[in-house]
Scaffold this active site. Structure first.
Site, PDB file in Angstrom:
ATOM      1  N   HIS A 134       2.588  -0.046  33.613  1.00  0.00           N
ATOM      2  CA  HIS A 134       2.533  -1.468  33.952  1.00  0.00           C
ATOM      3  C   HIS A 134       2.667  -1.714  35.427  1.00  0.00           C
ATOM      4  CE1 HIS A 134       3.566  -2.776  29.752  1.00  0.00           C
ATOM      5  NE2 HIS A 134       2.425  -3.324  30.091  1.00  0.00           N
TER       6      HIS A 134
ATOM      7  N   ARG B   2     -13.551  -4.092  31.192  1.00  0.00           N
ATOM      8  CA  ARG B   2     -12.865  -3.351  30.118  1.00  0.00           C
ATOM      9  C   ARG B   2     -12.646  -4.302  28.942  1.00  0.00           C
ATOM     10  NH1 ARG B   2      -9.751  -0.795  34.780  1.00  0.00           N
ATOM     11  NH2 ARG B   2      -9.915   1.452  34.464  1.00  0.00           N
TER      12      ARG B   2
ATOM     13  N   ARG C 235     -18.573  -3.031  29.501  1.00  0.00           N
ATOM     14  CA  ARG C 235     -18.381  -1.766  28.783  1.00  0.00           C
ATOM     15  C   ARG C 235     -18.033  -2.086  27.342  1.00  0.00           C
ATOM     16  NH1 ARG C 235     -13.729   2.435  30.462  1.00  0.00           N
ATOM     17  NH2 ARG C 235     -12.348   0.861  29.573  1.00  0.00           N
TER      18      ARG C 235
ATOM     19  N   GLU D 285     -17.319  10.611  31.659  1.00  0.00           N
ATOM     20  CA  GLU D 285     -15.864  10.777  31.648  1.00  0.00           C
ATOM     21  C   GLU D 285     -15.468  12.124  31.041  1.00  0.00           C
ATOM     22  OE1 GLU D 285     -13.810   6.735  30.937  1.00  0.00           O
ATOM     23  OE2 GLU D 285     -15.285   6.907  29.337  1.00  0.00           O
TER      24      GLU D 285
ATOM     25  N   ASN E  46     -10.889   8.494  36.146  1.00  0.00           N
ATOM     26  CA  ASN E  46      -9.554   8.623  35.534  1.00  0.00           C
ATOM     27  C   ASN E  46      -9.626   9.608  34.367  1.00  0.00           C
ATOM     28  OD1 ASN E  46      -9.029   6.480  37.251  1.00  0.00           O
ATOM     29  ND2 ASN E  46      -9.170   4.938  35.642  1.00  0.00           N
ATOM     30  N   ASP E  47     -10.591   9.379  33.490  1.00  0.00           N
ATOM     31  CA  ASP E  47     -10.712  10.274  32.340  1.00  0.00           C
ATOM     32  C   ASP E  47     -11.389  11.596  32.715  1.00  0.00           C
ATOM     33  OD1 ASP E  47      -9.454   9.223  30.020  1.00  0.00           O
ATOM     34  OD2 ASP E  47     -10.889   7.579  30.079  1.00  0.00           O
TER      35      ASP E  47
ATOM     36  N   ARG F 283      -3.410  11.679  31.678  1.00  0.00           N
ATOM     37  CA  ARG F 283      -3.471  10.805  32.850  1.00  0.00           C
ATOM     38  C   ARG F 283      -2.284   9.858  32.979  1.00  0.00           C
ATOM     39  NH1 ARG F 283      -8.324   6.572  31.300  1.00  0.00           N
ATOM     40  NH2 ARG F 283      -7.232   5.069  32.592  1.00  0.00           N
TER      41      ARG F 283
ATOM     42  N   CYS G 298     -16.315   3.983  38.681  1.00  0.00           N
ATOM     43  CA  CYS G 298     -15.463   2.837  38.373  1.00  0.00           C
ATOM     44  C   CYS G 298     -14.034   3.256  38.067  1.00  0.00           C
ATOM     45  CB  CYS G 298     -16.048   2.023  37.225  1.00  0.00           C
ATOM     46  SG  CYS G 298     -16.195   2.957  35.697  1.00  0.00           S
TER      47      CYS G 298
END
Ligand code: PEP
Ligand code: MG
Length: 554
Positions: free
Chosen positions: A186, A283, A319, A408, A431-432, A442, A479
């Site tokens: 968060h 997202r 997406r 990804e 990220n992935d 991650r 992205c």
């Protein structure tokens, strides 16, 4: 404590310096606390306290915006969950003191979430915050909260809850520093949406006394303490980031579209009000994370159309739902999985719920018609060209015509040639792609060194995709969070990436960096980054190559 420098994970860019302030510690409960009331009377008070916390969170959600509002609503729902009161009741009947019964009930819920891992495990902070607030109410002491000394502070804590972070806007806090938390915690998500520099996963923060001046660099993860923080003047705040007028361009005038990542309507409206050149990642699963029932096609159409209208002439890339793993959607249950990150997630969910994908694509196409705007669409977690081709066929059958997939999974990067042959564009989710390339969760702060997007193995895969895109004249975007690091953005452009999508707060610095470099410079910097010796060495070499190009004296 001596002056010095410690490191964590920089998750929200910018630099700020101010005296450190610690979040007020919660009331500690114990089995040895005196039992002062009958279980049923205690249970009534526990129900009242949890209800009051739920109401407070709901009220804050009303006042908050964007991601903060969504998270506070979820926290309110958790506080108001009758099974939490029931669990506390069991503890009370077993002889537990009142406050401690709440602690134990919440801890049993936390254990379940932690066992699940990923996104759910990160909700543990929210649950513990609920307990701390309810226990403070039961004990009749002030609620724990963000200090407000009347001058700028760097706020530190073990981790921050949504309730804490929701009160940050307009507070004295100029930066965040936490001991726990990964790049998707968060603290990371909200700090970015608030534009506050933040460093997470910084174990050393626990040892810094309150009042000591610190300088927090949310880009590099560096935290300078005491005299090393430089001269701290009260009133010092995050360094101003220069405005980013106009579209992203290199010094030799090659366009690199600098787009926005959005997850809620509030995010989209905020991004649309900036120089953002469009949405590079919407997202959509973020819209529906807490939902038990599937959003209707009409509801989806309205949300997507609102985002398309907000961006007007600028492109919007939607997406499809990236459900599963760290982002479970209750209305698309996937059953128990031993290893959800390697299980059914992203596009794979459409093998179980093909009608959910069909409904979403219908809604996206309808939204485009109703807004009178073209729309781009892409699928997450695609591993093979066959999956990509099937997605393209389905999307076309729903009337869509600018269709791509995310890269990804290392397999997709390795066979980028085949994938690019069947899609209109690709967007690399670093990220992935980083998580799967390095086999490192991650969300785990402790694996930050492996998840570093400067890992040469990750850059090698991006280079393969960039080269294949260039050969075919097809767009290759990024992205993932890598796009928001200005120097890494230059590397990505050097590897053939044609657009970058990020939180709007990151855009000005990336814009300024690219404006000072030619494509040839970017290629040279990328070459330096990919030499032998690991992520840190690559970054240092890239920095040197960049400084030479900019004419910065050594
Ligand atoms: C990524 O994996 O880099 C990405 C952009 O998708 P998400 O962070 O939503 O998984
Ligand atoms: Mg992803």
């Amino acid at each position: 404590m001596k002056a010095g420098t410690i490191h964590g994970l920089g998750v929200s860019p910018g630099v700020a310096r101010a005296p450190l302030a610690r979040l007020a510690p919660p009331v500690v409960t114990s089995r040895a606390d005196p039992v002062t009331e009958e279980p049923e009377a205690a249970l009534a008070r526990v129900e009242w306290a949890l209800g009051a916390v739920a109401a407070e969170m709901a009220e804050r959600a009303e006042r908050a915006e964007g991601v903060a509002a969504d998270i506070l609503s979820t926290t309110s729902a958790m506080a108001g969950d009758p099974s939490l009161v029931a669990a506390a009741g069991e503890q009370l009947r077993a002889g537990s003191p009142t406050g401690h019964a709440v602690t134990l009930a919440v801890e049993s819920f936390c254990a379940q979430l932690e066992a699940h891992g990923g996104y759910l495990a990160e909700r543990v902070t929210d649950l513990r915050d609920i307990a701390a607030r309810a226990v403070a109410l039961l004990a009749g002491v002030p609620m724990p909260g963000v200090p407000a000394p009347g001058h700028p502070i760097v706020l530190t804590a073990r981790d921050l809850s949504p309730a804490d972070t929701a009160t940050l806007a307009g507070s004295d806090v100029v930066a965040l520093l936490t001991e726990e938390g990964g790049p998707t915690s968060h603290t990371a998500i909200l700090a970015k949406s608030l534009g506050l520099p933040a460093v997470v996963g910084c174990r050393g923060a626990a040892g810094i006394p309150a009042g000591v001046p610190v300088l927090v660099d949310g880009s590099t993860g560096e935290v300078r303490i005491g005299a090393d923080a430089g001269s701290v003047q009260l009133g010092a705040t995050a360094l101003a980031v220069p405005a980013a007028p106009g579209p992203g361009r290199t010094r030799d005038d090659v366009a690199v579209a600098l787009l926005s990542n959005v997850g809620t309507l509030a995010d989209a409206h905020a991004a649309a009000a900036t120089d953002s050149e469009g949405v590079g990642l919407f997202r959509t699963e973020f819209l529906f994370l807490g939902r038990r029932t599937e959003p209707s096609a009409d509801e989806q159409t309205e949300v997507y159309a609102e985002v398309l209208r907000a961006f007007g002439e600028r492109p919007v890339l939607v997406r499809t739902l990236d459900a599963g793993s760290d982002k479970p959607l209750p209305f698309l249950p996937l059953g128990e999985e031993e290893n959800p990150a390697l299980g059914v997630r992203g596009l794979r969910t459409s093998t179980i719920y093909p009608e959910a994908l069909g409904e979403q694509l219908t809604a996206i196409a309808k939204a485009a018609r109703s807004a009178g705007r073209p729309v781009r669409v892409m699928a997450p977690m695609v591993a093979t060209a066959e999956e990509a081709a099937a997605f393209v066929a389905t999307a076309r059958a729903h009337g869509l015509d600018d269709i791509g997939v995310m890269i990804e999974v290392p397999a997709a990067a390795l066979r980028a040639d085949e994938l690019l042959d069947v899609v209109d564009f690709v967007s690399i989710g670093t990220n992935d792609l980083g998580q799967y390339t390095m086999a490192a969760d991650r969300a785990a702060g402790a694996l930050g060194h492996l998840l570093d997007p400067w890992q040469p193995a990750l850059l090698d895969l991006i280079a393969m995709v960039g080269a294949e895109g260039r050969e075919r004249g097809k767009p290759v975007g990024v992205c993932g969070e890598a796009a928001s690091d200005p120097l890494l953005a230059a590397v990505l452009v050097g590897l053939g990436v044609t657009s970058l999508s990020m939180a709007p707060v990151s855009r000005p610095a990336v814009h300024a960096e690219l404006a000072g470099l030619s494509v040839e410079d970017c290629v040279a910097i990328a070459r330096a980054a990919r030499g032998v010796g690991g992520a840190a060495a690559g970054r240092a070499r890239a920095r040197k190559a960049r400084d030479e190009r900019w004419g910065v004296p050594a």
